[in-house]
Every structure is written in C-alpha cells, then in structure tokens.
Design an enzyme around this catalytic site. Structure first.
Site, mmCIF file in Angstrom:
data_model
loop_
_atom_site.group_PDB
_atom_site.id
_atom_site.type_symbol
_atom_site.label_atom_id
_atom_site.label_comp_id
_atom_site.label_asym_id
_atom_site.label_seq_id
_atom_site.Cartn_x
_atom_site.Cartn_y
_atom_site.Cartn_z
ATOM 1 N N LYS A 1 -6.272 -10.907 -16.617
ATOM 2 C CA LYS A 1 -7.633 -10.662 -16.066
ATOM 3 C C LYS A 1 -8.441 -9.819 -16.967
ATOM 4 O O LYS A 1 -9.802 -10.168 -17.141
ATOM 5 C CB LYS A 1 -7.520 -10.120 -14.678
ATOM 6 C CG LYS A 1 -8.960 -9.908 -14.119
ATOM 7 C CD LYS A 1 -9.770 -11.131 -13.903
ATOM 8 C CE LYS A 1 -10.928 -11.080 -12.940
ATOM 9 N NZ LYS A 1 -11.683 -9.920 -12.838
ATOM 10 N N GLU B 1 -15.713 -12.931 -20.869
ATOM 11 C CA GLU B 1 -17.271 -13.104 -20.054
ATOM 12 C C GLU B 1 -18.003 -12.115 -20.498
ATOM 13 O O GLU B 1 -19.181 -12.597 -20.621
ATOM 14 C CB GLU B 1 -16.399 -12.230 -18.640
ATOM 15 C CG GLU B 1 -17.578 -12.398 -17.540
ATOM 16 C CD GLU B 1 -17.146 -11.816 -16.187
ATOM 17 O OE1 GLU B 1 -17.410 -10.638 -15.996
ATOM 18 O OE2 GLU B 1 -16.428 -12.340 -15.696
#
Length: 302
Positions: free
Chosen positions: A167, A174
């Site tokens: 993550k 991102e």
C-alpha cells in the site's frame, strides 16, 4: 455468514461496515463518536462477537493504531484474529504481530485503497500475514473488494508487513499520477491556445492512453469548479510518499517521479499554483481529505 468487529467508523470505516453488511455478513462497529458507534467500548465490541473473532482496526496510523492494538491484545482471546487496515508503516507490523502472538492472536496487515468511494465501488486490498489467517478472513475480503475476479481486487502480498508495504508503494505511485495530471492541467490553463480546459480533460476519459479513475475525479472536480479557483494549492502529505521514497533510497531504486511529486507538495505550502490546486482537488475527491478554500487559512473536509 461471517462476523466482523470494526474499530474506527470514520470516512472509510463506516462505509466498510455498510459494505460488509450489504454482503450479508454481520458487522459490529466501535467508534469514540457516540453518534456512529454500535457499542460503548472496545470491551463491549469484543463481547458482542463470537469466538474465534475477527476484529479490523481502521484508525489513523501511529499512536492511535498502536494504542488500539495494545488495548485489544488484552481483550481478545487465543484463536482470534486482528487486522490493521490503516496506513501504518510496514516496519511496525512485526512488533504488532509479536505482541498479539504472545496471546495466541493472529495478525494481518492490510493495505486498503478506495477512499470515500469504496462503499459503492469496493476496495482494493493488499494483505500481509499467514495463508491460514488470510483464508479465515477471505469472506470479509470478498465482501469488501470490487466485483469481478478476486485477483483484480485482492492480493496476498506476502508475510506480515507485506500488505502495508504494498500500500505504501501504491500511494507513492498515486503521488506521481496525480502530479502528472496536475502539471498537464496547469499547462493547459496557462496556454492561450486552449480555450476550454475542462472540455479537453473530459475528452481524455475515453479512448486515450491516459484515461483512469483519477482522471475521472479530476473531471468531476472541474465540473464543480472549472478553474479550481475555490481551492488553494496547499497539499499535505500523510507519510506514505516519504516512506516510499526512503525505501527507494534504501534499495537503490531510482524514483525521480515520486521524489518530484513529493517535493512539489512541499513547495505547495509556500506558494499557490494551478497544478497544486488540481492535486488538492483530487485528494478531496477520492479521499475526502481536508483542503484549504481560497481566501482562508482554514482546512476543511467536505
């Protein structure tokens, strides 16, 4: 029917509870906010669940997560399973797993992506821990992940720590994607050649190689505020980008896009720019993160 205890009913936790229930499972939630919680305390949460229990912690990373896991270690029983679904740093997972293992309690670290839209669209999940514990929690994972093939919304990334590591890297990517869209927006906005910037960005949604969900969210933000004039280009970072860049340094992996995106966020706190207004708009759209409205010094979360 599976049963889940969920700690933390904020922007994501409450929606996760709703999605688990919609899948036909029982979800009991605890939150310090009396208007949100199903039970009065962590002890009441544990008492409301049948052994062996699965408790999912969805609170802010750092001290809140550490304190919650420590308290639950004294309440849960051997055979129970605790999942940390927050954005904890992966280096903390080994300690959490060891603390719980002394009580015979299993531990999974799960990276969760989907933001405030996860209730409707499902959540991308990256799990770290033993195969046995992952299998135990799979009915919950299947309820939370998007519809479609499991492999396209869920991954058993590896042993303890792997879920949060995955993550962390996801969030680093991102950063780079948002920065690329933001810089493209600023270039279009600065040019005298393009007279309808929102129309151009909207047209990229179908058929182009840059189409994505983040692009759709940028279009949504531009529909609401075509020039993004209601926002200041002040963008915080919640830690994952820094951790990812540190890992890139530690592993001698070149990460120029990530580093530039992270440093751009630092720069955003010094001067306003169209690009950083776009990044702020994207963070507000997908995660409900606090933004600064133009003309104020106050951060708000809509």
């Amino acid at each position: 029917m599976a049963q889940l205890g969920l700690v933390g009913l904020g922007k994501m936790g409450a929606n996760m509870r709703d999605r688990v229930r919609a899948a036909g499972h029982e979800a009991v939630g605890y939150d310090r906010d009396p208007d949100l919680t199903d039970v009065a305390s962590l002890a009441d949460l544990v008492a409301a669940l049948h052994a062996p229990r699965i408790v999912w912690v969805m609170v802010p990373a750092g001290e809140p997560t550490r304190n919650t896991i420590t308290e639950l270690a004294g309440l849960l029983e051997a055979g129970d399973l605790l999942i940390d679904g927050g954005n904890s740093r992966y280096t903390e997972d080994t300690g959490h797993a060891a603390l719980l293992a002394r009580q015979g309690i299993g531990y999974l670290d799960v990276g969760v992506s989907g933001g405030v839209w996860g209730r409707e669209n499902g959540y991308g999940l990256m799990a770290g821990g033993s195969a046995e514990d992952v299998a135990r929690a799979m009915p919950i994972f299947d309820a939370l992940r998007p519809d479609g093939p499991r492999a396209e919304g869920f991954a058993h990334a590896g042993d303890v720590g792997a879920g949060h590591y995955a993550k962390m890297v996801h969030n680093g990517i991102e950063y780079g994607l948002m920065q690329a869209y933001a810089e493209g927006f600023e270039l279009l906005d600065a040019s005298d050649v393009v007279t309808d910037v929102p129309a151009v960005v909207k047209a990229w949604q179908r058929g182009t190689v840059v189409r994505s969900w983040l692009l759709e969210l940028l279009v949504r933000a531009l529909d609401e505020d075509p020039g993004l004039d209601e926002l200041e280009g002040h963008v915080q970072d919640s830690g994952e980008g820094r951790w990812t860049l540190e890992e890139a340094v530690n592993n001698a992996v070149p990460a120029p896009v990530l580093s530039a995106a992270l440093f751009a966020r630092f720069a955003s706190r010094q001067e306003d720019s169209a690009a950083m207004r776009a990044v702020a708009a994207l963070r507000e759209q997908f995660g409900g993160h606090a933004v600064r409205r133009a003309g104020t010094d106050t951060e708000v979360a809509d």
